[in-house]
Design an enzyme around this catalytic site. Structure first.
Site, PDB file in Angstrom:
ATOM      1  N   GLY A 239      -9.586   4.367  12.483  1.00  0.00           N
ATOM      2  CA  GLY A 239     -10.184   3.862  11.237  1.00  0.00           C
ATOM      3  C   GLY A 239      -9.168   3.397  10.210  1.00  0.00           C
TER       4      GLY A 239
ATOM      5  N   GLY B 241      -3.340  -2.483 -13.250  1.00  0.00           N
ATOM      6  CA  GLY B 241      -4.737  -2.884 -13.495  1.00  0.00           C
ATOM      7  C   GLY B 241      -5.255  -3.812 -12.417  1.00  0.00           C
TER       8      GLY B 241
ATOM      9  N   ILE C  92      -7.399  -1.442  -7.032  1.00  0.00           N
ATOM     10  CA  ILE C  92      -7.406   0.020  -6.811  1.00  0.00           C
ATOM     11  C   ILE C  92      -7.464   0.749  -8.153  1.00  0.00           C
ATOM     12  CG2 ILE C  92      -6.040   2.017  -6.034  1.00  0.00           C
ATOM     13  CD1 ILE C  92      -5.155   0.479  -3.674  1.00  0.00           C
TER      14      ILE C  92
ATOM     15  N   ALA D 201      -0.893   2.697  -9.035  1.00  0.00           N
ATOM     16  CA  ALA D 201      -1.628   1.748  -8.167  1.00  0.00           C
ATOM     17  C   ALA D 201      -1.074   0.358  -8.412  1.00  0.00           C
ATOM     18  CB  ALA D 201      -3.121   1.812  -8.480  1.00  0.00           C
TER      19      ALA D 201
ATOM     20  N   HIS E   8     -38.080 -14.220  -6.091  1.00  0.00           N
ATOM     21  CA  HIS E   8     -38.131 -13.878  -7.513  1.00  0.00           C
ATOM     22  C   HIS E   8     -38.795 -12.529  -7.691  1.00  0.00           C
ATOM     23  CE1 HIS E   8     -38.470 -14.436 -11.840  1.00  0.00           C
ATOM     24  NE2 HIS E   8     -39.745 -14.069 -11.761  1.00  0.00           N
TER      25      HIS E   8
HETATM   26  P1  FAD Z   1      -4.679  -0.191   8.304  1.00  0.00           P
HETATM   27  O1  FAD Z   1      -6.061   0.117   7.949  1.00  0.00           O
HETATM   28  O2  FAD Z   1      -3.584   0.144   7.365  1.00  0.00           O
HETATM   29  O3  FAD Z   1      -4.406   0.521   9.692  1.00  0.00           O
HETATM   30  C1  FAD Z   1      -3.147   0.560  10.278  1.00  0.00           C
HETATM   31  C2  FAD Z   1      -3.095   1.756  11.195  1.00  0.00           C
HETATM   32  O4  FAD Z   1      -1.889   1.702  11.942  1.00  0.00           O
HETATM   33  C3  FAD Z   1      -3.085   3.087  10.463  1.00  0.00           C
HETATM   34  O5  FAD Z   1      -4.101   3.912  10.979  1.00  0.00           O
HETATM   35  C4  FAD Z   1      -1.696   3.657  10.738  1.00  0.00           C
HETATM   36  O6  FAD Z   1      -1.709   5.079  10.873  1.00  0.00           O
HETATM   37  C5  FAD Z   1      -1.362   2.998  12.055  1.00  0.00           C
HETATM   38  N1  FAD Z   1       0.068   2.849  12.299  1.00  0.00           N
HETATM   39  C6  FAD Z   1       0.995   2.234  11.503  1.00  0.00           C
HETATM   40  N2  FAD Z   1       2.196   2.241  12.093  1.00  0.00           N
HETATM   41  C7  FAD Z   1       2.039   2.873  13.285  1.00  0.00           C
HETATM   42  C8  FAD Z   1       2.914   3.189  14.349  1.00  0.00           C
HETATM   43  N3  FAD Z   1       4.201   2.846  14.333  1.00  0.00           N
HETATM   44  N4  FAD Z   1       2.410   3.858  15.421  1.00  0.00           N
HETATM   45  C9  FAD Z   1       1.117   4.215  15.462  1.00  0.00           C
HETATM   46  N5  FAD Z   1       0.233   3.921  14.484  1.00  0.00           N
HETATM   47  C10 FAD Z   1       0.700   3.260  13.418  1.00  0.00           C
HETATM   48  N6  FAD Z   1     -10.371  -3.595   1.727  1.00  0.00           N
HETATM   49  C11 FAD Z   1     -11.578  -4.177   1.690  1.00  0.00           C
HETATM   50  O7  FAD Z   1     -11.788  -5.204   2.342  1.00  0.00           O
HETATM   51  N7  FAD Z   1     -12.598  -3.633   0.949  1.00  0.00           N
HETATM   52  C12 FAD Z   1     -12.424  -2.519   0.226  1.00  0.00           C
HETATM   53  O8  FAD Z   1     -13.362  -2.057  -0.429  1.00  0.00           O
HETATM   54  C13 FAD Z   1     -11.152  -1.899   0.236  1.00  0.00           C
HETATM   55  N8  FAD Z   1     -10.948  -0.772  -0.471  1.00  0.00           N
HETATM   56  C14 FAD Z   1      -9.717  -0.177  -0.419  1.00  0.00           C
HETATM   57  C15 FAD Z   1      -9.518   0.962  -1.186  1.00  0.00           C
HETATM   58  C16 FAD Z   1      -8.285   1.584  -1.157  1.00  0.00           C
HETATM   59  C17 FAD Z   1      -8.076   2.842  -1.971  1.00  0.00           C
HETATM   60  C18 FAD Z   1      -7.229   1.067  -0.352  1.00  0.00           C
HETATM   61  C19 FAD Z   1      -5.887   1.739  -0.296  1.00  0.00           C
HETATM   62  C20 FAD Z   1      -7.416  -0.074   0.392  1.00  0.00           C
HETATM   63  C21 FAD Z   1      -8.669  -0.709   0.361  1.00  0.00           C
HETATM   64  N9  FAD Z   1      -8.906  -1.888   1.074  1.00  0.00           N
HETATM   65  C22 FAD Z   1     -10.130  -2.476   1.026  1.00  0.00           C
HETATM   66  C23 FAD Z   1      -7.870  -2.491   1.915  1.00  0.00           C
HETATM   67  C24 FAD Z   1      -8.098  -2.115   3.403  1.00  0.00           C
HETATM   68  O9  FAD Z   1      -8.080  -0.728   3.528  1.00  0.00           O
HETATM   69  C25 FAD Z   1      -7.031  -2.759   4.272  1.00  0.00           C
HETATM   70  O10 FAD Z   1      -6.995  -4.143   4.053  1.00  0.00           O
HETATM   71  C26 FAD Z   1      -7.326  -2.509   5.738  1.00  0.00           C
HETATM   72  O11 FAD Z   1      -7.369  -1.134   6.027  1.00  0.00           O
HETATM   73  C27 FAD Z   1      -6.274  -3.177   6.610  1.00  0.00           C
HETATM   74  O12 FAD Z   1      -6.542  -2.943   7.952  1.00  0.00           O
HETATM   75  P2  FAD Z   1      -5.387  -2.940   9.030  1.00  0.00           P
HETATM   76  O13 FAD Z   1      -6.050  -2.709  10.348  1.00  0.00           O
HETATM   77  O14 FAD Z   1      -4.530  -4.136   8.870  1.00  0.00           O
HETATM   78  O15 FAD Z   1      -4.450  -1.731   8.664  1.00  0.00           O
HETATM   79  P1  NAI Z   2      -2.814  -5.073  -6.588  1.00  0.00           P
HETATM   80  O1  NAI Z   2      -1.615  -5.833  -6.195  1.00  0.00           O
HETATM   81  O2  NAI Z   2      -4.142  -5.632  -6.354  1.00  0.00           O
HETATM   82  O3  NAI Z   2      -2.732  -4.669  -8.126  1.00  0.00           O
HETATM   83  C1  NAI Z   2      -1.603  -4.011  -8.642  1.00  0.00           C
HETATM   84  C2  NAI Z   2      -1.523  -4.304 -10.127  1.00  0.00           C
HETATM   85  O4  NAI Z   2      -0.469  -3.554 -10.670  1.00  0.00           O
HETATM   86  C3  NAI Z   2      -1.232  -5.769 -10.432  1.00  0.00           C
HETATM   87  O5  NAI Z   2      -2.158  -6.219 -11.374  1.00  0.00           O
HETATM   88  C4  NAI Z   2       0.191  -5.760 -10.953  1.00  0.00           C
HETATM   89  O6  NAI Z   2       0.418  -6.760 -11.910  1.00  0.00           O
HETATM   90  C5  NAI Z   2       0.268  -4.371 -11.553  1.00  0.00           C
HETATM   91  N1  NAI Z   2       1.616  -3.818 -11.617  1.00  0.00           N
HETATM   92  C6  NAI Z   2       2.590  -3.897 -10.686  1.00  0.00           C
HETATM   93  N2  NAI Z   2       3.672  -3.212 -11.092  1.00  0.00           N
HETATM   94  C7  NAI Z   2       3.367  -2.649 -12.288  1.00  0.00           C
HETATM   95  C8  NAI Z   2       4.063  -1.808 -13.190  1.00  0.00           C
HETATM   96  N3  NAI Z   2       5.292  -1.386 -12.938  1.00  0.00           N
HETATM   97  N4  NAI Z   2       3.431  -1.449 -14.339  1.00  0.00           N
HETATM   98  C9  NAI Z   2       2.175  -1.866 -14.603  1.00  0.00           C
HETATM   99  N5  NAI Z   2       1.470  -2.666 -13.767  1.00  0.00           N
HETATM  100  C10 NAI Z   2       2.053  -3.049 -12.621  1.00  0.00           C
HETATM  101  O7  NAI Z   2      -2.644  -3.673  -5.850  1.00  0.00           O
HETATM  102  P2  NAI Z   2      -3.595  -2.415  -5.743  1.00  0.00           P
HETATM  103  O8  NAI Z   2      -4.619  -2.384  -6.818  1.00  0.00           O
HETATM  104  O9  NAI Z   2      -2.666  -1.269  -5.599  1.00  0.00           O
HETATM  105  O10 NAI Z   2      -4.335  -2.686  -4.391  1.00  0.00           O
HETATM  106  C11 NAI Z   2      -3.600  -2.982  -3.215  1.00  0.00           C
HETATM  107  C12 NAI Z   2      -4.432  -3.795  -2.281  1.00  0.00           C
HETATM  108  O11 NAI Z   2      -5.437  -2.986  -1.686  1.00  0.00           O
HETATM  109  C13 NAI Z   2      -5.205  -4.926  -2.953  1.00  0.00           C
HETATM  110  O12 NAI Z   2      -4.414  -6.063  -3.143  1.00  0.00           O
HETATM  111  C14 NAI Z   2      -6.262  -5.181  -1.969  1.00  0.00           C
HETATM  112  O13 NAI Z   2      -5.743  -6.017  -0.965  1.00  0.00           O
HETATM  113  C15 NAI Z   2      -6.550  -3.805  -1.399  1.00  0.00           C
HETATM  114  N6  NAI Z   2      -7.758  -3.230  -1.996  1.00  0.00           N
HETATM  115  C16 NAI Z   2      -8.939  -3.884  -1.916  1.00  0.00           C
HETATM  116  C17 NAI Z   2     -10.065  -3.377  -2.474  1.00  0.00           C
HETATM  117  C18 NAI Z   2     -11.333  -4.126  -2.382  1.00  0.00           C
HETATM  118  O14 NAI Z   2     -11.393  -5.081  -1.633  1.00  0.00           O
HETATM  119  N7  NAI Z   2     -12.365  -3.735  -3.109  1.00  0.00           N
HETATM  120  C19 NAI Z   2     -10.066  -2.091  -3.161  1.00  0.00           C
HETATM  121  C20 NAI Z   2      -8.773  -1.510  -3.238  1.00  0.00           C
HETATM  122  C21 NAI Z   2      -7.692  -2.059  -2.655  1.00  0.00           C
END
Ligand code: FAD
Ligand code: NAI
Length: 473
Positions: free
Chosen positions: A40, A181, A184, A269, A444
Site C-alpha cells: 500500500g 502551507g 499536507i 510539511a 437539480h
Molecule cells: P509510495 O506510495 O511511496 O510507495 C513506495 C513503496 O516502495 C513504499 O511502500 C516503500 O516502503 C517501498 N520502497 C522504497 N524503497 C524500497 C526498497 N529499496 N526496497 C523495498 N521497498 C522499497 N496522493 C493523492 O493522490 N491523494 C491524496 O489524497 C494524497 N494524500 C497524501 C497525504 C499524505 C499525508 C502524504 C504523505 C501523501 C499523500 N498523497 C496523496 C501522495 C501519495 O501518497 C503518493 O503520491 C503515492 O503514495 C505515490 O505512490 P508510489 O507508488 O509512487 O510510492
Molecule cells: P508541497 O510541496 O505541496 O508544499 C510544501 C509547502 O511548503 C510549499 O508551499 C512551500 O512553499 C512551503 N515551504 C517549503 N519550505 C518552507 C520553509 N522552510 N518554510 C515555510 N514554508 C516552506 O509539499 P507537502 O504539502 O509536504 O506535500 C508533498 C506532496 O504530497 C504534495 O506535493 C503532493 O504531491 C502530495 N500530497 C497530496 C495530497 C492530495 O492529493 N490531497 C495530500 C497530501 C500530500
C-alpha cells in the site's frame, strides 16, 4: 540466483502494486519487493487514506457545529482519541489486507525486504540477516518518496512531527505550528483545527498552495482564519527552534515574519523527495538525477530499456492516481503491449474544508505562459444546493479556448470539489466544448450543476444569474 522472474516490481505502493497486478493479469510471472510488511505504500498506510479518514471525522464535527446556526445544537464533542485512531487504522488495515489477498489471487509473489540492484538484470533483497538474489527480465521501479527535512529543526524531539507523526494523532496539541502551507500542511491544519488546536501556519511563498489560483485558495484561507482563528504568515520561514520544557520556541524570518512564539508541537510539511537515490541504481546503469528522480519516456522506460519507473520517483505531480496510471502503462509495455502514458491532464485536490480541486490550465499558468482563454465562473452563493448545505463560499470556474470553445482547464472550491473535478478532467480528455457541458442535463439540485452553469456563464445563456455583458443565442 535464489530465484528468477519475468517482471520484478520494486516498491509496493499504489504504483507498484498496480503494476504488479496488471502484469500478472497479462500472464507474467511477477515478484513484488516491499520493505514493509504491508502493501500500500505511503498512500494507504501513511498518506491519502488515513488522512481522509481523519478529515471525515473533522468534516462531520464541523457540519454538526454549523447546524447550531440552523436551529440544531449539539453538546461540546467528547473526543476519544483511541477510538478515532482505531477508526483510521481499521480503514487502512482493511485496504492493506485486501491488497495482500489480491496479490495471492494473482499469484504475485511478495517478498519483504530492502531491494537494491546488483546488475541490470538482478536485485538483492535484504531482510534482517538474510539476502536473496533475484534475477529478472524486466523491472519496474516504484520506490516512491519521503519527507524533505530542513536545517535548524530538532527532529529528535518528539514534539516535532511530519505528516506520518501527525496522522498518528498521539494527542491534540494546544498550540500547533505548521511549517509549509502546501496540501499536507493544510489538510493537517483542517484536521487539527477541528479537533481543537490553535493553528499557526507559516508559508515561505506569497500564498497558500502556491501554484493554485489565488481565487480558489482564498475561501480556505478565510475559513481557517474565521473558524479556528488560524494565524497565517505568508512569505515567512522558520529560522530556528529552541527546545524548552514548556514547548518549542520558534523564531521566524521573512518579509512578514511574526515575533518568536512557543508551540506545543511543530508539524514540518515542506515537501517530499524521491527515493531513487538508495536503490543501487549505478549497478544497473540506471540514471538517477541529483535530486533522486528517474527520467522516463512516455512508455515509462528509463535509460535502461527493460527497466521502467513509475509514481513519485519519476517526478511531479506526486499523486497516487498518477502512480497507478503509470503503473498500468509500465506493466503493459513490459508485457509486450503498445501502451503509453498519454493522459492530457492530472487533477489535483486538496481535501481541506472547503475542498480545492483543479485540472488542466490554471489562470496563474495562463498568465505566465500567455495562453489565451476565456472564463465562465459560477459562484456557489447562487447554488440552491450549496445554500441548502449552509455554504455559500464555493466557486466553479472553467477556462475555455476562445476560438474552439473547448475546455482548457477548470478549478473548483467548495465541499466535494474533489469529486466534482472528475467531470472536467473527462471534458478535457474528450475535447468537450462549452455546449457539451451546458447542454448536458445535470440533476437539480446538485453541486454538479455548477459545472453546466459555469459553461452557461461563458456562453451568455445563463438565467440563474444576470450577466449583462454577453448576448448568447
Ligand atoms: P509510495 O506510495 O511511496 O510507495 C513506495 C513503496 O516502495 C513504499 O511502500 C516503500 O516502503 C517501498 N520502497 C522504497 N524503497 C524500497 C526498497 N529499496 N526496497 C523495498 N521497498 C522499497 N496522493 C493523492 O493522490 N491523494 C491524496 O489524497 C494524497 N494524500 C497524501 C497525504 C499524505 C499525508 C502524504 C504523505 C501523501 C499523500 N498523497 C496523496 C501522495 C501519495 O501518497 C503518493 O503520491 C503515492 O503514495 C505515490 O505512490 P508510489 O507508488 O509512487 O510510492
Ligand atoms: P508541497 O510541496 O505541496 O508544499 C510544501 C509547502 O511548503 C510549499 O508551499 C512551500 O512553499 C512551503 N515551504 C517549503 N519550505 C518552507 C520553509 N522552510 N518554510 C515555510 N514554508 C516552506 O509539499 P507537502 O504539502 O509536504 O506535500 C508533498 C506532496 O504530497 C504534495 O506535493 C503532493 O504531491 C502530495 N500530497 C497530496 C495530497 C492530495 O492529493 N490531497 C495530500 C497530501 C500530500
Amino acid at each position: 540466483m535464489d530465484e528468477s522472474t519475468e517482471v520484478l516490481v520494486l516498491g509496493g505502493g499504489p504504483g507498484g502494486y498496480t503494476a504488479a497486478f496488471r502484469a500478472a493479469d497479462l500472464g507474467k510471472r511477477v515478484v513484488l519487493v516491499e520493505r514493509h510488511s504491508k502493501l500500500g505504500g505511503v498512500c494507504l498506510n501513511v498518506g491519502c487514506i488515513p488522512s481522509k479518514a481523519l478529515l471525515h471525522v473533522a468534516r462531520v464535527m464541523e457540519e454538526a457545529a454549523d447546524l447550531d446556526r440552523h436551529g440544531v445544537t449539539f453538546g461540546k464533542p467528547k473526543l476519544d482519541l483511541d477510538k478515532i485512531r482505531g477508526f483510521k487504522s481499521s480503514v487502512v488495515d482493511r485496504l492493506t489486507k485486501g491488497l495482500g489477498a489480491l496479490a495471492k489471487q494473482r499469484q504475485v509473489e511478495v517478498i519483504q525486504g530492502e531491494g537494491r540492484f546488483t546488475s541490470a538484470n538482478s536485485l538483492a533483497v535484504e531482510s534482517g540477516t538474510e539476502t536473496k538474489a533475484i534475477a529478472f527480465e524486466s523491472a519496474i521501479v516504484a520506490v516512491g518518496s519521503r519527507v524533505v527535512e530542513i536545517p535548524g529543526v530538532p527532529y529528535d524531539d518528539a514534539r516535532v512531527i511530519d505528516s506520518t507523526g501527525a496522522l498518528e494523532l498521539r494527542d491534540i496539541p494546544k498550540r500547533l505550528l505548521v511549517i509549509g502551507g502546501g496540501i499536507i500542511g493544510l489538510e493537517m491544519a483542517t484536521i487539527y483545527g477541528a479537533l481543537g488546536s490553535e493553528l499557526t501556519i507559516v508559508e515561505m511563498l506569497d500564498q497558500l498552495i502556491p501554484g493554485c489560483d489565488p481565487d480558489l485558495v482564498k475561501p480556505l484561507e478565510r475559513r481557517l482564519k474565521r473558524r479556528y482563528k488560524a494565524k497565517i504568515h505568508l512569505e515567512t520561514k522558520m529560522s530556528g527552534i529552541k527546545t524548552l520544557k514548556s514547548g518549542l520556541e520558534v523564531t521566524f524570518e521573512g518579509a512578514r515574519a511574526p515575533e518568536p512564539s512557543v508551540f506545543d508541537e511543530v508539524l514540518v510539511a515542506v515537501g517530499r523527495r524521491p527515493n531513487g537515490d538508495n536503490i543501487g541504481a549505478e549497478a544497473a546503469g540506471l540514471a538517477v538525477d541529483e535530486r533522486g528522480f528517474i527520467s522516463v519516456d512516455s512508455q515509462q522506460r528509463s535509460n535502461v530499456p527493460h527497466i521502467f519507473a513509475i509514481g513519485d520517483v519519476t517526478g511531479q505531480p506526486m499523486l497516487a492516481h498518477k502512480a497507478t496510471h503509470e503503473g498500468k502503462v509500465a506493466a503493459e509495455v513490459a508485457s509486450g503491449l503498445e501502451s503509453g502514458f498519454d493522459a492530457r491532464v492530472i487533477p489535483s485536490v486538496a481535501y481541506t474544508d472547503p475542498e480545492i480541486a483543479w485540472v488542466g490550465l490554471t489562470e496563474t499558468e495562463a498568465a505566465a505562459t500567455g495562453v489565451a482563454y476565456e472564463k465562465g465562473a459560477f459562484p456557489w452563493s447562487a447554488s440552491g444546493r450549496s445554500l441548502g448545505m449552509g455554504r455559500s463560499d464555493g466557486l466553479t470556474k472553467i477556462l475555455f479556448d476562445p476560438e474552439t470553445k473547448r475546455v482548457l482547464g477548470a478549478g473548483i472550491v467548495g465541499p466535494n470539489a474533489g469529486d466534482l473535478i472528475a467531470e472536467l478532467a473527462l471534458a478535457i480528455e474528450m475535447d468537450c466544448e462549452a455546449a457539451d457541458l451546458s447542454l448536458t442535463i445535470h440533476p437539480h439540485p446538485t453541486l454538479s450543476e455548477t459545472i453546466a452553469l459555469a459553461a452557461e456563464v461563458f456562453e451568455g445563456t445563463i438565467t440563474d444569474l444576470y450577466v449583462p455583458k454577453k448576448t448568447g443565442s
